[in-house]
Write a protein that holds these residues in place. Structure first.
Motif, PDB file in Angstrom:
ATOM      1  N   THR A   1       0.834  -1.215   0.000  1.00  0.00           N
ATOM      2  CA  THR A   1       0.000   0.000   0.000  1.00  0.00           C
ATOM      3  C   THR A   1       0.865   1.259   0.000  1.00  0.00           C
ATOM      4  O   THR A   1       0.585   2.249  -0.698  1.00  0.00           O
ATOM      5  CB  THR A   1      -0.930   0.002   1.225  1.00  0.00           C
ATOM      6  OG1 THR A   1      -1.737  -1.188   1.204  1.00  0.00           O
ATOM      7  CG2 THR A   1      -1.830   1.226   1.219  1.00  0.00           C
ATOM      8  N   ALA A   2       1.920   1.208   0.850  1.00  0.00           N
ATOM      9  CA  ALA A   2       2.836   2.360   0.871  1.00  0.00           C
ATOM     10  C   ALA A   2       3.470   2.565  -0.502  1.00  0.00           C
ATOM     11  O   ALA A   2       3.605   3.707  -0.986  1.00  0.00           O
ATOM     12  CB  ALA A   2       3.907   2.150   1.937  1.00  0.00           C
ATOM     13  N   CYS A   3       3.844   1.429  -1.094  1.00  0.00           N
ATOM     14  CA  CYS A   3       4.430   1.552  -2.440  1.00  0.00           C
ATOM     15  C   CYS A   3       3.413   2.115  -3.430  1.00  0.00           C
ATOM     16  O   CYS A   3       3.754   2.934  -4.296  1.00  0.00           O
ATOM     17  CB  CYS A   3       4.926   0.186  -2.917  1.00  0.00           C
ATOM     18  SG  CYS A   3       6.343  -0.455  -2.009  1.00  0.00           S
TER      19      CYS A   3
ATOM     20  N   ASP B   1       0.922   4.105  -2.668  1.00  0.00           N
ATOM     21  CA  ASP B   1       0.804   5.543  -2.401  1.00  0.00           C
ATOM     22  C   ASP B   1       1.955   6.311  -3.044  1.00  0.00           C
ATOM     23  O   ASP B   1       1.750   7.394  -3.641  1.00  0.00           O
ATOM     24  CB  ASP B   1       0.771   5.795  -0.897  1.00  0.00           C
ATOM     25  CG  ASP B   1      -0.502   5.250  -0.257  1.00  0.00           C
ATOM     26  OD1 ASP B   1      -1.493   5.064  -1.018  1.00  0.00           O
ATOM     27  OD2 ASP B   1      -0.493   5.005   0.959  1.00  0.00           O
ATOM     28  N   ASP B   2       3.170   5.738  -2.832  1.00  0.00           N
ATOM     29  CA  ASP B   2       4.318   6.416  -3.472  1.00  0.00           C
ATOM     30  C   ASP B   2       4.147   6.458  -4.990  1.00  0.00           C
ATOM     31  O   ASP B   2       4.438   7.472  -5.636  1.00  0.00           O
ATOM     32  CB  ASP B   2       5.608   5.678  -3.117  1.00  0.00           C
ATOM     33  CG  ASP B   2       5.939   5.774  -1.635  1.00  0.00           C
ATOM     34  OD1 ASP B   2       5.397   6.711  -0.989  1.00  0.00           O
ATOM     35  OD2 ASP B   2       6.705   4.939  -1.141  1.00  0.00           O
ATOM     36  N   MET B   3       3.670   5.315  -5.481  1.00  0.00           N
ATOM     37  CA  MET B   3       3.455   5.274  -6.938  1.00  0.00           C
ATOM     38  C   MET B   3       2.411   6.300  -7.375  1.00  0.00           C
ATOM     39  O   MET B   3       2.554   6.961  -8.424  1.00  0.00           O
ATOM     40  CB  MET B   3       3.018   3.865  -7.350  1.00  0.00           C
ATOM     41  CG  MET B   3       2.835   3.679  -8.849  1.00  0.00           C
ATOM     42  SD  MET B   3       4.373   3.855  -9.750  1.00  0.00           S
ATOM     43  CE  MET B   3       5.216   2.362  -9.179  1.00  0.00           C
ATOM     44  N   ASP B   4       1.348   6.439  -6.543  1.00  0.00           N
ATOM     45  CA  ASP B   4       0.327   7.429  -6.866  1.00  0.00           C
ATOM     46  C   ASP B   4       0.895   8.840  -6.882  1.00  0.00           C
ATOM     47  O   ASP B   4       0.562   9.661  -7.752  1.00  0.00           O
ATOM     48  CB  ASP B   4      -0.823   7.313  -5.858  1.00  0.00           C
ATOM     49  CG  ASP B   4      -1.953   8.267  -6.169  1.00  0.00           C
ATOM     50  OD1 ASP B   4      -2.578   8.111  -7.250  1.00  0.00           O
ATOM     51  OD2 ASP B   4      -2.204   9.194  -5.376  1.00  0.00           O
ATOM     52  N   GLU B   5       1.758   9.121  -5.891  1.00  0.00           N
ATOM     53  CA  GLU B   5       2.399  10.442  -5.866  1.00  0.00           C
ATOM     54  C   GLU B   5       3.260  10.655  -7.105  1.00  0.00           C
ATOM     55  O   GLU B   5       3.251  11.735  -7.726  1.00  0.00           O
ATOM     56  CB  GLU B   5       3.245  10.561  -4.587  1.00  0.00           C
ATOM     57  CG  GLU B   5       3.885  11.933  -4.402  1.00  0.00           C
ATOM     58  CD  GLU B   5       2.866  13.029  -4.206  1.00  0.00           C
ATOM     59  OE1 GLU B   5       3.173  14.191  -4.527  1.00  0.00           O
ATOM     60  OE2 GLU B   5       1.747  12.712  -3.729  1.00  0.00           O
ATOM     61  N   TRP B   6       4.010   9.586  -7.419  1.00  0.00           N
ATOM     62  CA  TRP B   6       4.829   9.698  -8.625  1.00  0.00           C
ATOM     63  C   TRP B   6       3.967   9.912  -9.868  1.00  0.00           C
ATOM     64  O   TRP B   6       4.304  10.704 -10.760  1.00  0.00           O
ATOM     65  CB  TRP B   6       5.671   8.430  -8.802  1.00  0.00           C
ATOM     66  CG  TRP B   6       6.919   8.434  -7.972  1.00  0.00           C
ATOM     67  CD1 TRP B   6       7.148   7.741  -6.839  1.00  0.00           C
ATOM     68  CD2 TRP B   6       8.103   9.201  -8.231  1.00  0.00           C
ATOM     69  NE1 TRP B   6       8.398   8.004  -6.339  1.00  0.00           N
ATOM     70  CE2 TRP B   6       9.017   8.906  -7.203  1.00  0.00           C
ATOM     71  CE3 TRP B   6       8.472  10.091  -9.242  1.00  0.00           C
ATOM     72  CZ2 TRP B   6      10.286   9.476  -7.144  1.00  0.00           C
ATOM     73  CZ3 TRP B   6       9.740  10.651  -9.189  1.00  0.00           C
ATOM     74  CH2 TRP B   6      10.628  10.354  -8.154  1.00  0.00           C
TER      75      TRP B   6
ATOM     76  N   ARG C   1       1.055  11.341  -9.985  1.00  0.00           N
ATOM     77  CA  ARG C   1       0.580  12.728 -10.015  1.00  0.00           C
ATOM     78  C   ARG C   1       1.658  13.659 -10.559  1.00  0.00           C
ATOM     79  O   ARG C   1       1.386  14.580 -11.341  1.00  0.00           O
ATOM     80  CB  ARG C   1       0.147  13.160  -8.609  1.00  0.00           C
ATOM     81  CG  ARG C   1      -1.220  12.626  -8.220  1.00  0.00           C
ATOM     82  CD  ARG C   1      -1.796  13.408  -7.054  1.00  0.00           C
ATOM     83  NE  ARG C   1      -0.962  13.266  -5.849  1.00  0.00           N
ATOM     84  CZ  ARG C   1      -1.135  12.322  -4.949  1.00  0.00           C
ATOM     85  NH1 ARG C   1      -2.112  11.426  -5.088  1.00  0.00           N
ATOM     86  NH2 ARG C   1      -0.356  12.254  -3.864  1.00  0.00           N
TER      87      ARG C   1
END
Length: 838
Positions: free
Chosen positions: A267-269, A271-276, A278
């Motif tokens: 999930t953290a990955c 989220d990080d992927m989602d930020e990336w 964006r």
């Protein structure tokens, strides 16, 4: 792998030479011959070989001196015309996403390589055909090993059994590994054939997995008839194993915790992927905006390119307009004016006229009008026009003079002793018509050049006409035999019982009629020909010959008329021009006709005086003959001829009216007082009219004398009024007369630079003449009033005086506006108001 053949080493060396591997930085892992084609397999399973091309595929690894990961490249080499390999195409294996064996090939030797960076994904990738399955497997296993070792991922495989590939690799590949130092640590690498002569690769599956597969295959050897049934059985057992594994995992709590922790990490990955994502989305949006900006600039550049092409086309058209054809330039600047060359000269004139009009608005786009090239070409055309007009004018002046000189020097053209010669100008007009088109084009080029040409023609032809009239009149008088009639009846002292001689003098009238019959139509024809030949825009004259045919009094068969005046106005394209503004040039035409025919009237006067001396009574018949010719003339056509007939009628009337001594007595009385001669005449003629008015309406003979007195009254009034006007405004109208005299020889623009006619001279004259104009007008009125003894004549004379002064001032104002356009003088309206208030 399978043992390489003997020619593989030579192929490797040829590939190294073609790729230019350099100083060991790039090494060839494998080089193998293939056939490239884009054909579709037929239903028979055969490949259309006519589309196949021989190629060599070479896999290379490139090592960076900075210790970065090696790069895997696929080189496509082709044979040159000399049989030497040379590079044709280069692919990076990191973009390889799919390896697909063509299903229609039963041999399995044809496959396609799919890359994700091809420019056009709509075009099918090329198909590569190997010589055999071993060569195919050697190449593909080498590709798979490189992808797994260097990129860390495998391309998608379609149409190839991985198990078979693994078995083939195990049987044909010695197990030799080699460690390569990379940034992330040591990894297994591929030894090229140049190092170990065999390809060493990592196994597609581990040793344990391979043993399990062998055991599994051994277990299911019995009962396997088809690969599909076997594959379906394996799938069912795989699902059962996966279900058992999931049950075992769920039954163990530690494992569940590990799964949850793994999910949290995932999930953290995510989220990080989602930020990336964006961030990448923002960058992509910016990139999209940049692309739109680039496209917008590209559209502007395309528009600018289109406009540049259009501009070049327009400039080419303009340059074509600015070009002067060499043949026209030669005709305009130095060509001959002989009759054989006139067609070329006329064509050159038409081109020049069209070229000048083509460089003027609106024929030329206004944006080009002030271009330097256009202005220079317009000046060049003007210079060319002036040169041609000057040359043509000089030639025509000399040509007119030479034609007339030739005729004057030939006595056969004129009447001689014992032979009356009717003037014949047919040949003269025929020769002149050769240059009629040239004159019309000269008018279009420079209308001001016609004035000197008209004067030259008038001067030359006037000499010929006067010579013809003089010779004809002399021979006419000499060949007419008539005895003189006594004229004692004219004397006041003649008694009532005196009888006159009854000698027949009718041939005198016939001689006068012949003079008119021959020369009046000739003069009308010459006037009409001159008007058309010299390009006057006036209405048509009386049809040539009509006047002579309707008024002939002799039976001479030779008295025919030349009806050959067929010159008409045409434009630069050869079309007839229908003139609608004839009256504008009618005055100029009549002035030119006066110069053309002036002097010929003396020979007519001589015939009238000769006839009067023979028999004064012949004046009656001559008066009737003259009246008939005069009634056939239009007021606006051949004005000189009409004035000539008027003068002849007046002269005949004057000769006949010498029995009327009253007017002669009045003239003698007036001559006794030169200072007041006109006043005496106008008062006496006015009194005569007043006393004879009622009686003249009843007796036609007296009406003639009444009109004669009226004319004499008007003439005396005009002379007296002009004398009064010139006394008060002598400087003003002398200045105007000087300008009018100079306008015959120089252009209006040059007059202000003549001595005594500068703008300063104009201002001084205006100041001295018009500073007290009201006082000067009052002085005119007082002078007119002081000299008259008959007060009832004063109002009409004063009105005539004001009208005559206003007409003269209006002519003066027009001259000033034309010669001195920037100088201001009292307007005609102001002067009219001033006169009305006096």
């Amino acid at each position: 792998m399978a043992k390489p053949r003997a020619d593989d080493e030579e192929l490797r060396k040829a590939a190294e030479a073609a790729i230019d591997v350099g100083e060991g930085k790039q090494k060839i892992a494998i080089a193998i011959r293939v056939t490239k084609s884009n054909s579709i397999w037929a239903k028979s399973g055969r490949l259309n070989r006519h589309m196949s091309k021989p190629r060599v595929l070479a896999l290379t690894t490139t090592y960076s001196p900075q210790g970065q990961k090696p790069k895997a490249l696929l080189h496509v080499l082709k044979y040159s015309s000399g049989g030497v390999l040379e590079p044709a195409k280069l692919y990076k294996l990191k973009h390889l996403i799919k390896v697909e064996v063509v299903p229609n090939d039963p041999t399995g030797c044809t496959f396609m390589l799919g890359f994700d960076n091809l420019r056009s994904q709509s075009v099918a990738p090329p198909q590569w055909t190997m010589r055999n399955i071993d060569d195919r497997n050697r190449l593909l296993i080498c590709i798979f090993n490189m992808c797994k070792e260097i990129m860390g991922h495998m391309p998608r495989v379609v149409g190839i059994d991985i198990v078979e590939m693994a078995l083939w690799a195990k049987e044909n590949t010695p197990k030799v590994t080699h460690q390569v130092k990379a940034q992330d640590g040591p990894v297994a690498s591929v030894l090229t054939q140049s190092d170990s002569k065999v390809t060493v690769e990592r196994d597609l599956v581990s040793q344990a997995e391979e043993e399990d597969m062998e055991a599994l295959l051994g277990t299911y050897v019995m009962g396997i008839g088809e690969a599909e049934a076997f594959s379906e059985r394996l799938k069912r057992e795989l699902l059962a194993l996966e279900a058992a594994n999931v049950h075992a995992l769920l039954g163990s709590e530690p494992q569940i915790q590990e799964v949850l922790q793994g999910l949290e990490a995932a999930t953290a990955c995510v989220d990080d992927m989602d930020e990336w994502l964006r961030i990448f989305n923002v960058k992509l949006r910016h990139m999209r905006e940049d692309i739109q900006s680039i496209e917008s600039r590209n559209n502007k550049l395309e528009m600018q390119s289109t406009n540049d092409v259009g501009l070049i086309e327009e400039l080419d058209k303009l340059l074509d307009r600015l070009r002067i054809p060499s043949e026209f330039a030669a005709s305009l600047t130095g060509g001959s004016f002989e009759e054989a060359r006139m067609l070329k000269n006329v064509e050159a004139c038409e081109w020049l006229n069209g070229a000048i009009r083509g460089l003027e608005v609106p024929n030329l786009d206004p944006c080009y009008a002030n271009m330097r090239a256009v202005r220079e070409k317009r000046a060049e055309l003007e210079k060319l026009k002036n040169t041609f007009v000057r040359r043509a004018s000089e030639f025509l002046r000399n040509y007119f003079a030479s034609l007339v000189d030739f005729m004057i020097n030939d006595k056969s053209y004129f009447s001689q002793r014992g032979q009356l010669k009717r003037p014949d100008h047919a040949d003269l007009r025929y020769k002149c018509r050769t240059y009629a088109r040239l004159l019309q084009h000269l008018k279009g080029l420079d209308k001001s050049c016609l004035g000197p040409l008209r004067k030259a023609y008038c001067h030359s032809l006037n000499l010929l006409l006067r010579r013809e009239a003089r010779e004809f009149a002399s021979e006419l008088r000499a060949s007419t035999k008539a005895s003189r009639n006594p004229t004692v009846w004219l004397e006041a002292s003649a008694g009532p019982g005196h009888t006159a001689n009854s000698a027949d003098t009718s041939n005198v009238s016939e001689a006068y009629s012949k003079m008119l019959t021959i020369f009046i139509p000739l003069l009308v024809d010459e006037s009409s020909f001159f008007a058309h030949f010299m390009c006057f825009e006036v209405p048509a004259f009386v049809p040539p010959g009509a006047l002579a045919n309707g008024n002939k009094n002799s039976s001479d068969d030779n008295d025919t008329n030349d009806d050959d005046d067929d010159i008409s106005f045409i434009d630069s394209d050869g079309n007839d021009i229908k003139s609608n503004n004839g009256p504008t040039e009618l005055g100029t035409l009549n002035e030119a006709l006066q110069e053309l025919l002036d002097g010929i009237q003396e020979d007519f006067y001589a015939v009238v005086d000769w006839a009067y001396k023979i028999d004064p009574l012949r004046c009656i018949s001559m008066h009737g003959i003259t009246e008939r010719y005069l009634s056939g003339q239009k007021a606006d056509a051949a004005g000189f001829v009409r004035r000539l007939l008027d003068d002849l009628e007046s002269r005949i009337s004057m000769q006949f009216n010498r029995v009327s001594i009253m007017f002669g007595t009045l003239e003698k009385i007036a001559q006794g007082d030169q200072k007041h001669a006109d006043i005496i005449l106008l008062e006496n003629y006015a009194a005569f009219q007043n006393s004879l008015y009622d009686l003249a309406n009843v007796v036609p003979t007296l009406a003639k004398f009444y009109h004669q007195a009226s004319e004499s009254y008007e003439q005396a009034c005009t002379r007296h009024i002009n004398m009064i006007i010139y006394i008060q405004f002598e400087k003003l109208f002398q200045f105007a007369r000087k300008i009018e005299d100079l306008m015959y020889t120089i252009t209006p623009e040059e007059i202000p630079f003549q001595l005594g006619l500068s703008k300063t001279d104009l201002r001084k004259m205006l100041k001295s003449s018009l500073s007290g104009v009201d006082k000067s007008i009052n002085a005119m009125y007082r002078k007119l009033q002081r000299n008259l003894t008959s007060e009832e004549l004063l109002p009409s004379l004063w009105d005539k005086c004001k009208k005559e002064f206003l007409d003269k001032y209006e002519s003066f104002a027009q001259l000033v506006a034309k010669i001195y356009p920037n100088e201001s003088i009292p307007s005609v309206g102001e002067m009219r108001d001033l006169l009305a208030s006096m």
